[in-house]
Design a protein around this motif. Sequence first.
Motif, short mmCIF file in Angstrom:
data_model
loop_
_atom_site.label_atom_id
_atom_site.label_comp_id
_atom_site.label_asym_id
_atom_site.label_seq_id
_atom_site.Cartn_x
_atom_site.Cartn_y
_atom_site.Cartn_z
N PRO A 113 61.66 28.97 24.61
CA PRO A 113 62.13 30.45 24.63
C PRO A 113 63.33 30.66 25.21
O PRO A 113 64.28 31.45 24.75
CB PRO A 113 60.90 31.24 25.29
N ARG A 114 63.73 30.15 26.33
CA ARG A 114 64.90 30.16 27.23
C ARG A 114 65.85 29.76 26.37
O ARG A 114 67.07 30.52 26.45
CB ARG A 114 64.77 29.48 28.45
N ALA A 115 65.92 28.53 25.82
CA ALA A 115 67.17 28.16 25.14
C ALA A 115 67.31 28.90 23.78
O ALA A 115 68.68 29.23 23.40
CB ALA A 115 66.95 26.71 24.55
N LEU A 116 66.40 29.49 23.36
CA LEU A 116 66.45 30.63 22.01
C LEU A 116 67.27 31.59 22.66
O LEU A 116 68.05 32.13 21.87
CB LEU A 116 65.14 30.92 21.39
N LEU A 117 66.88 32.48 23.56
CA LEU A 117 67.43 33.83 24.30
C LEU A 117 68.88 33.32 24.43
O LEU A 117 69.48 34.37 24.38
CB LEU A 117 66.58 34.20 25.28
N GLU A 118 69.00 32.24 24.94
CA GLU A 118 70.65 31.79 25.50
C GLU A 118 71.60 32.06 24.11
O GLU A 118 72.46 32.49 24.14
CB GLU A 118 70.83 30.65 26.05
N ALA A 119 70.85 31.38 23.04
CA ALA A 119 71.48 31.28 21.83
C ALA A 119 71.67 32.56 21.44
O ALA A 119 72.90 33.05 20.60
CB ALA A 119 70.70 30.48 20.71
N LEU A 120 70.60 33.44 21.39
CA LEU A 120 70.85 34.84 20.91
C LEU A 120 71.73 35.73 21.71
O LEU A 120 72.19 36.64 21.26
CB LEU A 120 69.30 35.46 20.90
N ALA A 121 71.67 35.29 22.92
CA ALA A 121 72.71 36.04 23.76
C ALA A 121 74.04 35.74 23.32
O ALA A 121 75.21 36.62 23.29
CB ALA A 121 72.67 35.58 25.33
N GLU A 122 74.44 34.62 22.88
CA GLU A 122 75.86 34.15 22.42
C GLU A 122 76.17 35.10 21.03
O GLU A 122 77.22 35.37 20.74
CB GLU A 122 75.78 32.76 22.10
N ARG A 123 74.98 35.45 20.30
CA ARG A 123 75.17 36.37 19.29
C ARG A 123 75.53 37.68 19.66
O ARG A 123 75.45 38.43 18.67
CB ARG A 123 74.08 36.15 18.28
N GLY A 124 75.42 38.21 20.87
CA GLY A 124 75.68 39.32 21.21
C GLY A 124 74.23 40.22 21.31
O GLY A 124 74.30 41.42 21.39
N CYS A 125 72.91 39.77 21.24
CA CYS A 125 71.83 40.30 21.28
C CYS A 125 71.49 40.93 22.79
O CYS A 125 71.64 39.96 23.67
CB CYS A 125 70.68 39.54 21.04
N ASN A 126 71.25 42.16 22.99
CA ASN A 126 70.85 42.77 24.34
C ASN A 126 69.64 42.77 24.54
O ASN A 126 69.13 42.65 25.75
CB ASN A 126 71.75 44.02 24.53
N GLN A 127 68.87 42.93 23.51
CA GLN A 127 67.26 43.35 23.50
C GLN A 127 66.55 42.57 22.37
O GLN A 127 67.06 42.86 21.31
CB GLN A 127 67.17 44.68 23.55
N VAL A 128 65.47 41.96 22.80
CA VAL A 128 64.80 41.23 21.68
C VAL A 128 63.38 41.63 22.07
O VAL A 128 62.83 41.99 23.17
CB VAL A 128 64.94 39.80 21.74
N LEU A 129 62.46 41.51 20.79
CA LEU A 129 60.89 41.60 20.80
C LEU A 129 60.27 40.63 20.47
O LEU A 129 60.49 39.91 19.26
CB LEU A 129 60.71 42.81 19.59
N TRP A 130 59.44 40.25 21.42
CA TRP A 130 58.40 39.05 20.90
C TRP A 130 57.14 39.44 20.20
O TRP A 130 56.43 40.49 20.90
CB TRP A 130 58.19 38.35 22.11
N GLU A 131 57.02 39.39 19.05
CA GLU A 131 55.77 39.59 18.35
C GLU A 131 55.06 38.44 17.99
O GLU A 131 54.46 38.12 16.87
CB GLU A 131 56.15 40.39 17.13
N CYS A 132 54.72 37.67 18.79
CA CYS A 132 54.47 36.01 18.47
C CYS A 132 52.84 35.90 18.97
O CYS A 132 52.05 36.74 19.31
CB CYS A 132 55.20 35.11 19.27
N GLY A 133 52.28 34.78 18.70
CA GLY A 133 51.15 34.26 18.88
C GLY A 133 50.80 33.97 20.44
O GLY A 133 51.89 33.91 21.06
N PRO A 134 49.73 33.56 20.70
CA PRO A 134 49.29 33.50 22.33
C PRO A 134 50.09 32.43 22.90
O PRO A 134 50.69 32.52 24.21
CB PRO A 134 47.80 33.62 22.42
#
Length: 352
Positions: free
Chosen positions: A265-286
């Motif tokens: 998850p941390r690596a994914l969010l770092e990649a999304l920050a590079e795309r300019g994402c400020n806020q994300v929603l986790w709608e995932c499984g347990p």
Amino acid sequence: MQRALQLAALATGHTSPNPLVGAVVLDAAGTLVGEGFHARAGEPHAEVVALRQAGERARGGTLVVTLEPCCHQGRTPPCSEAVIAAGVRRVVIAMTDPNPRVNGGGVAALRAAGVEVISAVCEAEARQLNAAFLHRQASGRPLGILKWAMGVDGRTALSNGASQWISGGEARRWVHELRSRCDAVIVGGGTVRADDPLLTSRGLRRPEPLRVVLSRSLKLPAQARLWDQDEARTLVAHGVGAPPQRRFRLDERGIERRLLAACTPRALLEALAERGCNQVLWECGPELAAAALRDGCVQRIAAVIAPRVMGGTPARTPLGELGFTGMDQVPSWLAEDPRRLGADLLWRLQAP
């Protein structure tokens, strides 16, 4: 300043990677003569919109703005130069801009030009409004919201996996609105296989938030609603061990892939920050939800509790193992007052 904050909030979900900013211009007599907000990245900043509306009436007046005017050339010219050119006598700001390219430089430029600057007016409200932007600036990752729906017994699915629909229509409409305020919605491969979700705001936001699948091995169904790119774009992030034939199948469909050296998850969010994402929603499984919590990728939780008793010892619950061995290790989150959504109850929490 309260009016400027109201204006800024009108663009919620549309300005990333930029912050939400609103501005008001008062003439020398204190009469409101211009107002505006930053609508989306690449478009004029709030100060420029308000000053254009005010025109010559801004000269000798006051600019009230929720964030320090920028002092660097980006997609738009420096706002500090526009403020100085407009001839305002005073600038009132709610908070300084933590962006390293600004961070006090805008205030310094204004004062050097002889403009009076008053700061920290309604700062707490301004920081709350831009909590996601501030989090990305401080951590290098978007602010994460984890959402789930469950029965009063804590179950998110029956023992056979059935989960649609736990909550009622009003709660589902609230989730669509929540998605519209986020830059990306994240699920794991298991959710794609089990639920075949659409993950859109149902038209409340255009463009729709980016739909993201985190799948270490790319064990994904050949047919899924997420593969239809006409409704919204989908990004699939995966690990180095994903078989080439599975990668090729996504490439053939024109679905964007992102290889992560560490499929976390941390690596994914770092990649999304590079795309300019400020806020994300986790709608995932347990399991993915627990991993996101362990990785520090969840700052807020939204739990929808339905008046249903679902039962079943093997039935799914919202979270996998977090590694606690004693209650003294379990943090207490900060809870907002519960809110009714039809027959359901919404409970929102913030990380301590």
